[in-house]
Design an enzyme around this catalytic site. Sequence first.
Site, PDB file in Angstrom:
ATOM      1  CB  THR A 128     -28.937  -1.857 -43.744  1.00 38.52           C
ATOM      2  OG1 THR A 128     -30.288  -1.599 -44.132  1.00 38.52           O
ATOM      3  CG2 THR A 128     -28.484  -0.812 -42.739  1.00 38.52           C
ATOM      4  CG  ASP A 129     -27.921  -6.912 -46.370  1.00 34.13           C
ATOM      5  OD1 ASP A 129     -27.139  -6.273 -47.113  1.00 34.13           O
ATOM      6  OD2 ASP A 129     -27.570  -7.907 -45.700  1.00 34.13           O
ATOM      7  CB  CYS A 130     -33.710  -4.121 -44.634  1.00 31.99           C
ATOM      8  SG  CYS A 130     -32.799  -3.669 -43.157  1.00 31.99           S
ATOM      9  CE1 TYR A 131     -35.993   1.125 -44.230  1.00 34.82           C
ATOM     10  CE2 TYR A 131     -34.773  -0.061 -42.527  1.00 34.82           C
ATOM     11  CZ  TYR A 131     -35.957   0.472 -43.008  1.00 34.82           C
ATOM     12  OH  TYR A 131     -37.102   0.371 -42.264  1.00 34.82           O
ATOM     13  N   PRO A 132     -30.998  -0.110 -48.651  1.00 32.13           N
ATOM     14  CG  PRO A 132     -31.534  -0.843 -50.796  1.00 32.13           C
ATOM     15  CD  PRO A 132     -32.061  -0.790 -49.404  1.00 32.13           C
TER      16      PRO A 132
END
Lengths: 390, 135
Positions: A128-132
Amino acid sequence: MGKTWDEINERISSGSAVVLTAEEFAELAADVGVKEAARRVDVVTTGTFGPMCSSGVVLNFGHSDPPIRMSRITLNDVEAYGGLAAVDTFLGVTQQSASRGLEYGGAHVIEDLIAGKAVRLRAWSSGTDCYPRTEIDTWVRLEDLNQAYFFNPRNAYQNYAVAVNSSDRVLHTYMGTLLPRLGNATYCSAGALSPLLNDPAYRTIGVGSRIFVAGAPGFVAWEGTQHNPNQQRDEHGVPVAPAGTLAVIADLKRASTRFFAAASMTGYGVSAFVGIGVPIPVLDEDVAQTLALTDADISATVFDYGVQRRSRPALGRVTYAELRSGAIEVQGKKVPAGPISSLKKAREIAAELKRWISEERFTLAEPLKPLPQPGEQGVKPLEIRSEEAI
Amino acid sequence: MPRKRLDLTFPPRQATKPITYHLVKDFDLVPNILRAQIHPGQEGRMVLEVTGRKEDFDAGIAFLESEGIVVRPAATDICLDEDKCVLCGLCTAVCRPGALTLNGAGDELVFDKDKCVYCEACVVACPRRAITLTF
């Protein structure tokens, strides 16, 4: 003339409390009478060490850089739950290894962690954008983790079944290998040492009780799953079949492999021997009455596991003294009986808890909320129904 | 009458010969097969309990050895890994001959090797995988 929780805790704190194990208390009561024993003794310790499938640990791994929101997680190839926050998980003891089946499972991972061994952590994510990060492959030890604690939904069953098999074939069950035509019997309780058998009406054990869990100090978190206070009881008020249960919580980092051991039950699956000990305050003669009971006073119901249904036929009742003799009589036949719950470990746990209280001044906690009492609730079955039938 | 337990290893070419027949017929011995794993064309293994007079016994062994069979005294113990064992007692529940029992206090495992028939039920039942048979 009784004692209060506060009085007992003051004696523990000052080092003057009289603490005995349940076996020692029963001997004293036989010598001097229950009333006198109740007067002399402040706390009685109990213990049990049997396979408890409904056990597991909550773990937090900390964040990698870049971070990952773990959605599929394995520890030594054993799957852990990926439906919590990014690096939180729950690992249950019965989960089996993808590569080694029932020879290695969640319980073995937990035993390895307690032993200080490094465990291979692998996780995957869609990113995800916060957990790449989408994948991680690393090794962790218990000391590396932020939080690591047991949360066991059902431990310390108040009594259990005696299992036999009337069918013509060998059965592999969570009660061990059951030989055909009543070839053997297995049972799984610490009997007179078992925590909830020593407090049959849940007077002193409840939510918030301070207890011993796998060598670590812990708490009763809630009633256990399938807690059934309405089970049939004998003349002492003690259940004669599986009844009350405890959900427990405790720090995994303080646990010991002496009191936690993985189990591979052939033909069934993985489980874990969990050591549970509960201290019981001798508040009055009423509490002391059941503490004084011995294996000869406590009985269990024999169930036929050869009938593979939810309600297995009951084939009678036997005492724990009979079971411990190595053979019981079922339907007129002499049947060899063997335990699954370790009496030696149960004794060690009761003794260790006694030492905690006497030497380390481990005080007792009065329950914040009682466990559901007899008459309050039972156990519901699961009915199979269609959407239309709802 | 003396009774001994033997561990026989058969070379691959020997696997079809009825040696227990010969022990009975030619040497007046009473063989009791405790375990056997013999497949034609492969090395085989048999644990045999043999009862008989000493001179017959010695002659029988000489016969077996002349047939190319390696004869050793059988392991007389099951091996318990005490670090793994938690003394649950489940092995005692599956031991039909009653070789494995718990002591009176219920907290020590007692093994009577004379009763053991090497069925390995305990090996399979042990949830700690703490029992092995040593050959």
